[in-house]
Design an enzyme around this catalytic site. Structure first.
Site, mmCIF file in Angstrom:
data_model
loop_
_atom_site.group_PDB
_atom_site.id
_atom_site.type_symbol
_atom_site.label_atom_id
_atom_site.label_comp_id
_atom_site.label_asym_id
_atom_site.label_seq_id
_atom_site.Cartn_x
_atom_site.Cartn_y
_atom_site.Cartn_z
ATOM 1 N N CYS A 189 -6.591 3.086 5.551
ATOM 2 C CA CYS A 189 -5.756 2.313 4.634
ATOM 3 C C CYS A 189 -6.570 1.544 3.602
ATOM 4 C CB CYS A 189 -4.879 1.328 5.420
ATOM 5 S SG CYS A 189 -3.652 2.132 6.470
ATOM 6 N N ARG A 235 1.522 1.820 -0.793
ATOM 7 C CA ARG A 235 1.627 2.525 0.490
ATOM 8 C C ARG A 235 1.567 1.544 1.664
ATOM 9 N NH1 ARG A 235 -2.943 6.701 2.673
ATOM 10 N NH2 ARG A 235 -4.236 4.864 2.295
#
Length: 296
Positions: A189, A235
């Site tokens: 991430c 995201r």
């Protein structure tokens, strides 16, 4: 056959190109096979086969320009470049260093184009050659150096943004707490590898659009990294929101797997919007035929 291949590639002229294609295949197919059973199966480098397919299409689209490039005498630097590329390939292959192995690819291809036809061939295929760079895996030391700061930065941005929206969110390092849930901002991430894959997408978008105005293209190039970082932030925010409203199982299930698609869609939306805006600012509504890949 001439409808598929340029006339200059039919007959004896095709021999050097066919030999070159076979040589490159013998050299790099084992690398692709190894990557397909390892590197390309990971989330970080799963874009490798896509980049390869796009690169093959790009080379095919400029085939007429390649074979019609004027034949010029071979330069000594081209042989030196080829030697460097072969050395990197052998070094990477022998010691399992994928970065060196795949970095050799654009170097070898560029040198072969110059040796076959001359610098004109390299000028005709400069973008496909450069695009091969996006197949190069990032070195582990660079990944380790950049991942930590990126994870910290994205966790700070997400926490501050969602706190401003009124969500009960807090942060401890790269651990985000929202409501009763705790989410760790993992290495995937951080956005580092998505930054690389989105750079490939952004440069391809700019090349295909083929805008005439240099300032337009310069702004588009400069925007790729910010757009990639913003898209990655979106995201992570989506994952945090899904976890908070629908539970940890939803956040770590299908939605987490589909988050990469969200990343690409958001990036494409930003690219299209910025390209449209810049086209109006610079009155750049046409495309340059020489910049757009054409193939018949």
């Amino acid at each position: 056959m001439s409808a598929v291949l340029p006339k200059s590639l039919v007959g004896a002229e095709a021999t050097p190109w066919l030999i070159t294609a076979l040589g490159l295949a013998a050299m790099y197919l084992p690398s692709y096979w190894t990557a397909a059973h390892g590197l390309w199966n990971t989330e970080d480098f799963g874009h490798g086969p896509i980049v390869l397919a796009v690169a093959v299409w790009l080379f095919w689209s400029v085939r007429e320009k390649l074979v019609s490039a004027p034949v010029e005498p071979s330069s000594a630097w081209a042989w030196s470049l080829l030697a460097l590329g072969v050395f990197l390939y052998l070094f990477g292959r022998a010691f399992g260093i994928s970065s060196a192995e795949f970095l050799s690819q654009p170097i070898v291809v560029a040198s072969i184009l110059v040796l076959l036809r001359g610098p004109g061939a390299l000028r005709a295929a400069w973008f496909p050659v450069v695009y091969l760079v996006f197949m190069v895996p990032l070195p582990g030391t660079l990944v380790d150096l950049l991942t930590g700061p990126l994870k910290h930065g994205i966790s700070v941005v997400v926490t501050e943004f969602m706190h401003a929206l009124g969500y009960p969110i807090a942060r401890s390092g790269v651990m985000i707490t929202i409501g009763q849930y705790q989410l760790l901002v993992a290495d995937a991430c951080s956005g580092l590898h998505s930054l690389f894959s989105l750079s490939a997408l952004g440069t391809l978008f700019i090349y295909i659009m083929g805008r005439r105005n240099r300032w337009h293209n310069a702004w588009m190039l400069a925007s790729i990294i910010p757009i990639a970082l913003i898209s990655n932030g979106v995201r992570v925010i989506v994952l945090v929101l899904v976890t908070y409203h629908f539970g940890d199982e939803a956040g770590q299930g299908f939605v987490h797997g589909a988050a990469g698609m969200v990343l690409m869609l958001v990036a494409l939306m930003f690219l299209f919007a910025l390209d449209t805006l810049l086209a109006r600012i610079f009155f750049d509504s046409t495309v340059s035929p020489s910049a757009v890949p054409t193939g018949r």
